[in-house]
Design a protein around this motif. Structure first.
Motif, PDB file in Angstrom:
ATOM      1  N   ALA A  48      80.121  46.391  55.410  1.00 27.48           N
ATOM      2  CA  ALA A  48      78.665  46.519  55.492  1.00 27.48           C
ATOM      3  C   ALA A  48      78.034  46.697  54.119  1.00 27.48           C
ATOM      4  CB  ALA A  48      78.296  47.692  56.395  1.00 27.48           C
ATOM      5  N   ILE A  49      78.729  47.415  53.213  1.00 28.14           N
ATOM      6  CA  ILE A  49      78.153  47.732  51.907  1.00 28.14           C
ATOM      7  C   ILE A  49      78.389  46.607  50.898  1.00 28.14           C
ATOM      8  CG2 ILE A  49      78.305  49.342  49.957  1.00 28.14           C
ATOM      9  CD1 ILE A  49      78.954  51.538  51.941  1.00 28.14           C
ATOM     10  N   ALA A  50      79.501  45.887  51.032  1.00 24.25           N
ATOM     11  CA  ALA A  50      79.879  44.890  50.030  1.00 24.25           C
ATOM     12  C   ALA A  50      78.795  43.862  49.737  1.00 24.25           C
ATOM     13  CB  ALA A  50      81.182  44.206  50.458  1.00 24.25           C
ATOM     14  N   PRO A  51      78.123  43.274  50.734  1.00 21.67           N
ATOM     15  CA  PRO A  51      77.071  42.289  50.396  1.00 21.67           C
ATOM     16  C   PRO A  51      75.911  42.885  49.604  1.00 21.67           C
ATOM     17  CG  PRO A  51      77.723  42.088  52.692  1.00 21.67           C
ATOM     18  CD  PRO A  51      78.335  43.350  52.184  1.00 21.67           C
ATOM     19  N   VAL A  52      75.647  44.181  49.797  1.00 24.45           N
ATOM     20  CA  VAL A  52      74.523  44.821  49.113  1.00 24.45           C
ATOM     21  C   VAL A  52      74.827  45.075  47.642  1.00 24.45           C
ATOM     22  CG1 VAL A  52      72.980  46.818  49.142  1.00 24.45           C
ATOM     23  CG2 VAL A  52      73.848  45.886  51.290  1.00 24.45           C
ATOM     24  N   VAL A  53      76.075  45.404  47.331  1.00 22.92           N
ATOM     25  CA  VAL A  53      76.440  45.800  45.964  1.00 22.92           C
ATOM     26  C   VAL A  53      77.255  44.726  45.253  1.00 22.92           C
ATOM     27  CG1 VAL A  53      76.418  48.234  46.633  1.00 22.92           C
ATOM     28  CG2 VAL A  53      78.565  46.966  46.725  1.00 22.92           C
ATOM     29  N   SER A  54      77.367  43.548  45.828  1.00 22.61           N
ATOM     30  CA  SER A  54      78.226  42.507  45.241  1.00 22.61           C
ATOM     31  C   SER A  54      77.785  42.137  43.826  1.00 22.61           C
ATOM     32  CB  SER A  54      78.229  41.265  46.133  1.00 22.61           C
ATOM     33  OG  SER A  54      76.913  40.759  46.292  1.00 22.61           O
ATOM     34  N   SER A  55      76.477  42.200  43.547  1.00 24.06           N
ATOM     35  CA  SER A  55      75.988  41.837  42.213  1.00 24.06           C
ATOM     36  C   SER A  55      76.391  42.851  41.146  1.00 24.06           C
ATOM     37  CB  SER A  55      74.464  41.694  42.234  1.00 24.06           C
ATOM     38  OG  SER A  55      73.844  42.918  42.606  1.00 24.06           O
ATOM     39  N   LYS A  56      76.790  44.049  41.556  1.00 22.27           N
ATOM     40  CA  LYS A  56      77.160  45.105  40.600  1.00 22.27           C
ATOM     41  C   LYS A  56      78.660  45.151  40.341  1.00 22.27           C
ATOM     42  CE  LYS A  56      73.287  47.980  42.153  1.00 22.27           C
ATOM     43  NZ  LYS A  56      72.860  47.054  43.226  1.00 22.27           N
ATOM     44  N   ILE A  57      79.432  44.370  41.086  1.00 26.03           N
ATOM     45  CA  ILE A  57      80.884  44.376  40.936  1.00 26.03           C
ATOM     46  C   ILE A  57      81.271  43.380  39.857  1.00 26.03           C
ATOM     47  CG2 ILE A  57      83.087  44.130  42.109  1.00 26.03           C
ATOM     48  CD1 ILE A  57      81.349  46.377  43.198  1.00 26.03           C
ATOM     49  N   PRO A  58      82.057  43.785  38.863  1.00 32.57           N
ATOM     50  CA  PRO A  58      82.465  42.856  37.799  1.00 32.57           C
ATOM     51  C   PRO A  58      83.466  41.828  38.322  1.00 32.57           C
ATOM     52  CG  PRO A  58      83.595  44.954  37.564  1.00 32.57           C
ATOM     53  CD  PRO A  58      82.597  45.141  38.676  1.00 32.57           C
ATOM     54  N   PRO A  59      83.697  40.775  37.585  1.00 28.37           N
ATOM     55  CA  PRO A  59      84.687  39.767  38.011  1.00 28.37           C
ATOM     56  C   PRO A  59      86.096  40.360  38.086  1.00 28.37           C
ATOM     57  CG  PRO A  59      83.273  38.914  36.267  1.00 28.37           C
ATOM     58  CD  PRO A  59      83.013  40.390  36.351  1.00 28.37           C
ATOM     59  N   ILE A  60      86.977  39.611  38.695  1.00 24.56           N
ATOM     60  CA  ILE A  60      88.368  40.049  38.826  1.00 24.56           C
ATOM     61  C   ILE A  60      88.993  40.147  37.433  1.00 24.56           C
ATOM     62  CG2 ILE A  60      90.612  39.527  39.856  1.00 24.56           C
ATOM     63  CD1 ILE A  60      89.177  37.880  41.949  1.00 24.56           C
ATOM     64  N   PRO A  61      89.671  41.277  37.118  1.00 23.08           N
ATOM     65  CA  PRO A  61      90.319  41.393  35.803  1.00 23.08           C
ATOM     66  C   PRO A  61      91.361  40.300  35.600  1.00 23.08           C
ATOM     67  CG  PRO A  61      90.166  43.533  36.872  1.00 23.08           C
ATOM     68  CD  PRO A  61      89.766  42.512  37.890  1.00 23.08           C
ATOM     69  N   ALA A  62      91.577  39.974  34.345  1.00 20.55           N
ATOM     70  CA  ALA A  62      92.508  38.894  34.030  1.00 20.55           C
ATOM     71  C   ALA A  62      93.961  39.301  34.196  1.00 20.55           C
ATOM     72  CB  ALA A  62      92.260  38.408  32.601  1.00 20.55           C
ATOM     73  N   ASP A  63      94.269  40.573  34.059  1.00 20.92           N
ATOM     74  CA  ASP A  63      95.661  41.013  34.161  1.00 20.92           C
ATOM     75  C   ASP A  63      95.788  42.085  35.238  1.00 20.92           C
ATOM     76  OD1 ASP A  63      94.156  42.848  32.830  1.00 20.92           O
ATOM     77  OD2 ASP A  63      95.711  43.394  31.367  1.00 20.92           O
ATOM     78  N   MET A  64      97.026  42.373  35.641  1.00 21.75           N
ATOM     79  CA  MET A  64      97.297  43.346  36.689  1.00 21.75           C
ATOM     80  C   MET A  64      96.952  44.768  36.237  1.00 21.75           C
ATOM     81  SD  MET A  64      98.278  41.721  39.317  1.00 21.75           S
ATOM     82  CE  MET A  64      98.958  43.057  40.304  1.00 21.75           C
ATOM     83  N   GLY A  65      97.133  45.049  34.945  1.00 20.12           N
ATOM     84  CA  GLY A  65      96.815  46.381  34.459  1.00 20.12           C
ATOM     85  C   GLY A  65      95.334  46.703  34.633  1.00 20.12           C
ATOM     86  N   GLY A  66      94.483  45.752  34.276  1.00 21.23           N
ATOM     87  CA  GLY A  66      93.049  45.961  34.457  1.00 21.23           C
ATOM     88  C   GLY A  66      92.673  46.079  35.916  1.00 21.23           C
ATOM     89  N   LEU A  67      93.365  45.337  36.781  1.00 18.46           N
ATOM     90  CA  LEU A  67      93.069  45.396  38.218  1.00 18.46           C
ATOM     91  C   LEU A  67      93.386  46.779  38.779  1.00 18.46           C
ATOM     92  CD1 LEU A  67      93.719  42.643  40.806  1.00 18.46           C
ATOM     93  CD2 LEU A  67      94.575  44.921  41.286  1.00 18.46           C
ATOM     94  N   PHE A  68      94.587  47.297  38.486  1.00 20.28           N
ATOM     95  CA  PHE A  68      94.966  48.615  39.000  1.00 20.28           C
ATOM     96  C   PHE A  68      94.109  49.719  38.384  1.00 20.28           C
ATOM     97  CE2 PHE A  68      99.070  46.437  39.945  1.00 20.28           C
ATOM     98  CZ  PHE A  68      99.066  46.673  41.308  1.00 20.28           C
ATOM     99  N   LEU A  69      93.699  49.546  37.127  1.00 17.86           N
ATOM    100  CA  LEU A  69      92.848  50.537  36.486  1.00 17.86           C
ATOM    101  C   LEU A  69      91.478  50.592  37.156  1.00 17.86           C
ATOM    102  CD1 LEU A  69      92.429  52.592  34.209  1.00 17.86           C
ATOM    103  CD2 LEU A  69      91.685  50.687  32.744  1.00 17.86           C
TER     104      LEU A  69
END
Length: 249
Positions: A48-69
């Motif tokens: 329910a919340i994801a469509p409202v805040v999608s513009s504030k979410i940064p792109p997917i990190p390039a590496d796994m370390g950034g993703l887990f962080l």
């Protein structure tokens, strides 16, 4: 299909924060609620919340370390928000312990479902009453909207405001103790008066087992005073919870 990874990423980030909040939120986060039920509620809220805040979410990190962080930061923010509300609810357990000592029922224990352990009977009653009041007055809606608005205050991908989070938690701790005192203020005054009176009587007539005789009177008067004043004290606590919910928005 090109948008699918980013969509899943947005939902996952929102779920990490909301899921951590649901693990500690009063009512739904209590130990007697099955973890699967809490996770399902968090998942529905994330969708329910994801469509409202999608513009504030940064792109997917390039590496796994950034993703887990990034996921770890969201979990910490959710835990911080949930812990704050849990701290305010702990005021009821503290108030129950004070009420038990002042009425002579400090050793009267009952199972507290919110804590999954034995607690003072007054604390168990206040915890159940507080949960019912929060859901009955729709105060929980403030925390649900606050979870969505938290993406404005704590932007994903940005450094965590550890100073603000620590200050918010410290304020919640101090407010919890203040609320416990306000809820039980009449009982504290009652305890002081009756113990001073019993001490004077025991001093004047030491042969009389005054504490043994006065114990039933203290319990009866204490329960009556608690029944009369608990409603006003819970209104003060409910207003504090509502104020905390509004501050998240």
């Amino acid at each position: 299909m090109e948008l699918l990874p980013q969509t899943v990423w947005v939902i996952g980030i929102v779920f990490a924060r909301v899921g951590a909040l649901m693990m500690l939120a009063p009512g739904i986060g209590d130990q007697f609620v099955p973890p699967r039920a809490r996770l399902m509620v968090a998942l529905f809220l994330a969708f329910a919340i994801a469509p409202v805040v999608s513009s504030k979410i940064p792109p997917i990190p390039a590496d796994m370390g950034g993703l887990f962080l990034a996921i770890g930061k969201e979990i910490l923010i959710g835990l911080s928000l949930g812990l704050t509300t849990r701290i305010l609810f702990s005021a009821l357990a503290t108030a129950g312990a004070i009420a038990g000592m002042q009425t002579g029922l400090g050793m009267a224990m009952a199972f507290d479902p919110s804590q999954q352990q034995q607690g003072a009977v007054f604390g168990t009653f206040l915890a159940l009453l507080g949960t019912a009041l929060v859901f009955q007055t729709d105060v929980h809606h403030l925390f649900l909207t606050g979870a969505a608005r938290s993406f404005d205050n704590f932007l994903p991908g940005k450094p965590m405001p550890l100073g603000d989070m620590a200050q918010f938690s410290l304020q919640a701790f101090s407010q919890a103790f203040s609320l416990a005192i306000q809820i039980t203020a009449p009982l504290l005054l009652f305890g002081i008066i009756i113990n001073v009176a019993l001490g004077i009587i025991n001093r004047v007539a030491p042969a009389i087992q005054v504490f043994f005789i006065a114990q039933p009177v203290q319990v009866l008067l204490g329960i009556m005073l608690f029944a009369i004043t608990a409603g006003a004290g819970m209104l003060v606590w409910l207003e504090a919870i509502a104020t905390a919910g509004r501050s998240l928005n």
